[in-house]
Design a protein around this motif. Structure first.
Motif, PDB file in Angstrom:
ATOM      1  N   ARG A   7       0.838  -1.206   0.000  1.00  0.00           N
ATOM      2  CA  ARG A   7       0.000   0.000   0.000  1.00  0.00           C
ATOM      3  C   ARG A   7       0.872   1.254   0.000  1.00  0.00           C
ATOM      4  N   PHE A   8       0.455   2.238  -0.807  1.00  0.00           N
ATOM      5  CA  PHE A   8       1.146   3.522  -0.884  1.00  0.00           C
ATOM      6  C   PHE A   8       0.168   4.629  -0.504  1.00  0.00           C
ATOM      7  N   GLU A   9       0.523   5.326   0.565  1.00  0.00           N
ATOM      8  CA  GLU A   9      -0.344   6.409   1.024  1.00  0.00           C
ATOM      9  C   GLU A   9      -0.138   7.663   0.182  1.00  0.00           C
ATOM     10  N   GLN A  10      -1.097   8.542   0.262  1.00  0.00           N
ATOM     11  CA  GLN A  10      -1.012   9.809  -0.446  1.00  0.00           C
ATOM     12  C   GLN A  10       0.201  10.593   0.068  1.00  0.00           C
ATOM     13  N   GLY A  11       1.013  11.127  -0.853  1.00  0.00           N
ATOM     14  CA  GLY A  11       2.166  11.940  -0.480  1.00  0.00           C
ATOM     15  C   GLY A  11       3.458  11.171  -0.331  1.00  0.00           C
ATOM     16  N   THR A  12       3.418   9.853  -0.518  1.00  0.00           N
ATOM     17  CA  THR A  12       4.643   9.068  -0.414  1.00  0.00           C
ATOM     18  C   THR A  12       5.350   8.997  -1.767  1.00  0.00           C
ATOM     19  N   MET A  13       6.647   8.780  -1.757  1.00  0.00           N
ATOM     20  CA  MET A  13       7.468   8.586  -2.961  1.00  0.00           C
ATOM     21  C   MET A  13       7.132   9.585  -4.068  1.00  0.00           C
TER      22      MET A  13
END
Length: 891
Positions: A823-829
């Motif tokens: 899972r990738f949260e908003q604002g990551t990477m």
């Protein structure tokens, strides 16, 4: 060559003359006088070099005499340095006894040093006196060192901006032929043109674009060159088309390119021919054979061996050649595309792209004059892209009307041979280089075979070992050597093949065969380098016309070199069977590739001048215990070369800067505090034998002292987790590779990682069970650009990257991840460009929040099963993210 040699020796003697050591007591005066003699001759070399180039044979001989005696002086000084270093190595009570016992020998050696220096001084005085008869003038100090970091002007165009001006229609025609061949028999497409016309650039562009479109199942791009061996061509094709998909079970288990290379090297020609034929029978393939020279090449590769099967599926073999007869000889469907030279308008367009960098501000009035002269110059290049690129790059460094006018007058309109113009442009580009060191760095690339992809890591370190890279304040030698390489690329002398993802610097480059041919001849005239491909080349050296100090052997070797060139300083070898090296007592650099070195280790310890040892894919290599005597050794690089053990004496060498062992069977660890100059340390094991706790403890203790190390790679069967926690004080560490970590339950706090890390590879061992999400810790590393993570056993169900995590990450590879969800949260990477998911068998769907990654442009799925939906594919496509799905292919 003499100018560079003099500069290097004078710098060394400046340091040596001020040392107050017991060994040199009574000798510094002689060394100071010798330095003065050398410095006085430096001032005449520029005038001598100009006259030598105008054909003055007497002056050329004078320059050669300076070079020869300079090297002799350097050998004498280095012996003195070595003896002093050796005295310092002797420690403790036994060392004190040895030093006391050697007092008489030191006195004798000191006397011999003084005698040798006086002999060399007499030779220098004789040379100095003879300059008056040659009418040589003092032009002042010629050794100029340029700081490229602050002064070099770089082009605004990227390396990937292949020069394709005027080729747009050619690309369309060739691509149409390829795309329409789906149900046709095996088709041969030949691109024909003279050298420098852009054949290889065009073929590479077509190849890359077709490969990205997924029109074929197997691909290979192979350079043939003038002299080639069929077996090597077949192996190269097999490595590319088969990757780890090969028939051999071992190939399935390999994950590193050097292992694949080694496995293929063991296969005989008959076996690899059959294997390759059977593999291609099941696939539609595109094979490019670049730069085919001889009419019999195709017959040798395919007609006699039947390598390329015709399955009537539209497979393509694309050839580039200078010979129309070769293009028309292939069997089956044949399409010959004759590449035209550029038109007047196209030539001007290409010239402008190179000659007028966008960052340069040129006065409007002057720009009109520049353009008027430039159009005239572009026309004189006769439509040859290589000539236009070289000329434009040269003039972009000299935005001065006088320089442009002189160049316009220099190029002769009446020349009927296009290559005469090319050679004039190339010679002018070479002689315009701001310092002699940079010129030799360019010529040095001719040591490598034609069409060879040269490792920047290897050649820049060779430049340092040769003394071509001067010390610049506040810059390391490695930094300066990389600036030299960048400068040569900006001058279009080299072509970039690959850049580092994490750092942006050049990793692999090539030199055009036209430039290489010219460089070989110029290097021979300079006395820098001789290339030996057969016995005739060796006999030329034996004639005594010029002393050979650097020799490159290409598929040929003869022990006669030991007699012909006893003072050899550098030896390159490709595909050789080399005996002992004991007669090459002045050897400083050794680079051997794909060679049998069964007797190599004999007397290795006597080569006290060695600074560089590079062995790539060599066999039967051992390091004797006497390797510890090589106190000047700075670089030792064994890539794809198996080493039975590292002798403990090896770690006595204080000068080590770069150590790379790709396959060591028996492990030994460095000794704490010895290698203060060490910047890169890589030691890997391929077997599963466990390393003792004692060795790991010594390794950690040693690393505590190596605070200036920049790259560290440890791969073995049981790397303890403590190897991570002992690196927190390594402020210069930017690359870290740890494989087979054991006992890892959770990652240490992010503050215990080196904070400047840009590249990180972590692979856990089979007995490590990770209990906490590693992504939460790694996401806090502020400078991480490239991450490869392999976690085979993980107790959690998901891994996630939190908001603001991985602020600079651009390349992510997750391999063998056992988590079910990602899972990738908003604002990551926010800067992630490429993500690769490989063999993550527990993952049943694409990661959640994938569309939250704003810069993601490429997603690679390797052996990930069939869980893609049409909706997810459309969403990625709408986002502008390219999806690549492969099975069993090395990424």
């Amino acid at each position: 060559m003499a100018e560079s040699a003099l500069s290097s020796v004078v710098a060394r003697m400046s340091n040596l003359a001020v040392q107050e050591t017991s060994f040199l007591c009574g000798v510094p005066d002689e060394i100071t006088f010798l330095k003065d003699d050398l410095t006085s001759l430096q001032c005449f070399l520029q005038d001598a070099d100009d006259k030598r180039r105008n054909g003055n044979a007497s002056v050329a001989n004078w320059v050669r005499r300076i070079r020869d005696v300079t090297y002799e002086a350097e050998n004498i000084i280095e012996v003195a340095e070595y003896t002093e270093k050796w005295n310092k190595v002797k420690r403790g009570f036994i060392g004190a006894m040895l030093r006391y016992a050697c007092v008489l020998n030191d006195i004798i050696a000191r006397h011999k040093l003084g005698v040798d220096i006086n002999r060399v001084r007499r030779r220098f005085r004789e040379i100095a006196i003879s300059r008056t008869t040659l009418n040589l003038f003092d032009l002042g100090e010629t050794n100029r060192v340029q700081d490229f970091r602050s002064k070099a002007k770089y082009s605004a165009y990227s390396d990937n901006d292949d020069v394709l001006v005027g080729f747009e229609d050619d690309i369309k025609l060739i691509r149409a032929r390829i795309e329409n061949a789906e149900n046709d028999q095996l088709t041969f497409i030949s691109i024909v043109a003279m050298g420098g016309a852009g054949k290889s650039t065009l073929a590479r562009n077509v190849y890359n674009s077709v490969k990205k479109d997924g029109l074929f199942d197997a691909f290979a791009f192979v350079s043939i060159s003038k002299s080639f061996e069929v077996i090597n061509v077949l192996k190269d094709i097999a490595k590319q088309v088969m990757g780890i998909e090969g028939k051999d079970k071992e190939l399935h288990e390999m994950s590193r390119s050097d292992e694949v290379e080694e496995s293929f090297d063991k296969i005989r020609e008959e076996s690899i021919t059959t294997m390759l034929h059977n593999f291609l029978k099941q696939r539609r393939y595109l094979i490019v054979l670049d730069d085919v020279w001889t009419a019999g090449t195709w017959d040798l590769i395919n007609v006699r061996r039947q390598v390329f099967p015709d399955m009537k599926n539209g497979s393509i073999v694309l050839l580039t050649t200078r010979n129309l007869q070769i293009a028309e000889q292939a069997n089956g469907l044949t399409y010959v595309h004759q590449l035209k030279l550029l038109s007047k308008e196209e030539s001007w367009h290409l010239f402008c792209r190179k000659a007028f960098p966008s960052h340069e501000s040129i006065d409007t009035n002057h720009r009109v004059e520049f353009e008027s002269i430039g159009k005239n110059l572009a026309k004189k290049c006769n439509g040859l892209p290589l000539a236009l690129v070289l000329l434009g790059a040269y003039l972009s460094k000299n935005l001065c009307l006088d320089t442009w006018l002189k160049m316009d007058h220099c190029l002769d309109w009446q020349m009927t041979k296009k290559w005469d113009i090319m050679e004039q442009i190339l010679a002018r580009s070479y002689h315009d280089m701001p310092e002699q060191h940079l010129k030799y760095c360019f010529l040095y690339a001719a040591s490598f075979p034609e069409e060879y992809e040269i490792s920047s890591s290897a050649i820049t370190k060779l430049w340092i070992a040769e003394g071509f890279v001067p010390h610049i304040t506040k810059h390391t030698l490695e930094e300066t050597s990389r600036y030299y390489l960048e400068e040569l690329v900006q001058r279009c002398m080299f072509h970039v093949v690959k850049r580092s993802k994490a750092h942006g610097w050049i990793e692999v480059f090539q030199i055009h065969d036209v430039l290489r041919d010219w460089a070989i001849q110029e290097a021979l005239r300079e006395g820098l380098l001789s290339v030996c491909k057969n016995r005739d080349n060796l006999l030329m050296l034996a004639s005594g016309a010029m002393t050979a100090y650097r020799v490159a052997f290409h598929d040929f070797f003869d022990d006669e070199i030991y007699r012909v060139s006893p003072n050899l300083r550098t030896m390159f070898g490709f595909n050789l069977s080399v005996g002992t090296l004991h007669t090459l007592k002045f050897l400083r650099a050794l680079y051997l590739e794909k060679s049998n070195l069964e007797k190599f280790s004999r007397n290795l310890g006597s080569l006290i001048h060695l600074r560089y040892i590079g062995l790539r894919y060599c066999k039967n290599v051992t390091l004797p215990s006497s390797v510890g005597c090589l106190l000047n050794l700075q670089y030792i690089i064994l890539r794809g070369t198996r080493l039975p053990y590292i002798p403990s004496s090896f770690w006595n060498i204080p000068a080590l800067r770069y150590v790379w062992f790709s396959d060591v069977k028996k492990w030994t660890a460095p000794r704490g505090g010895q290698q203060k100059e060490l910047q890169t340390l890589v030691i890997q094991r391929k077997d599963q034998t466990r390393v003792s706790k004692y060795i790991w403890r010594r390794m950690r203790e040693s690393l505590m002292h190596m605070t200036h190390i920049t790259s560290l790679g440890i791969g073995g069967a049981n790397v303890p987790v403590e190897m991570l926690t002992c690196l927190s004080d390594h402020d210069y560490l930017v690359e870290l590779y740890l494989r087979a970590l054991v006992g890892l339950v959770k990652l240490p706090d992010s503050r215990l990682f080196p904070q400047k890390l840009r590249t990180l590879t972590l692979v856990t061992g089979s007995d490590s069970v990770l209990e906490e999400d590693p992504m939460l810790t790694l996401g806090k590393l502020p400078n991480l650009v490239e991450l490869t993570l392999a976690v085979a056993k993980y107790e959690g169900h998901s891994m996630s990257s939190s908001n603001c995590g991985f602020p600079r990450l651009q390349y992510l590879k997750l391999w063998w991840i056992s988590a079910e969800k990602l899972r990738f949260e908003q604002g990551t990477m926010p800067k992630l460009i490429t993500m690769t998911l490989e063999q993550c068998g527990s993952m049943a769907r694409l990661p959640d929040g994938l569309l939250n990654l704003p810069s993601l442009s490429e997603l690679k799925l390797v052996d990930m099963g069939n869980f893609l939906t049409r909706k997810s594919c459309e969403e990625l496509e709408n986002k502008g993210c390219k999806l690549i799905v492969t099975k069993g292919e090395q990424i």
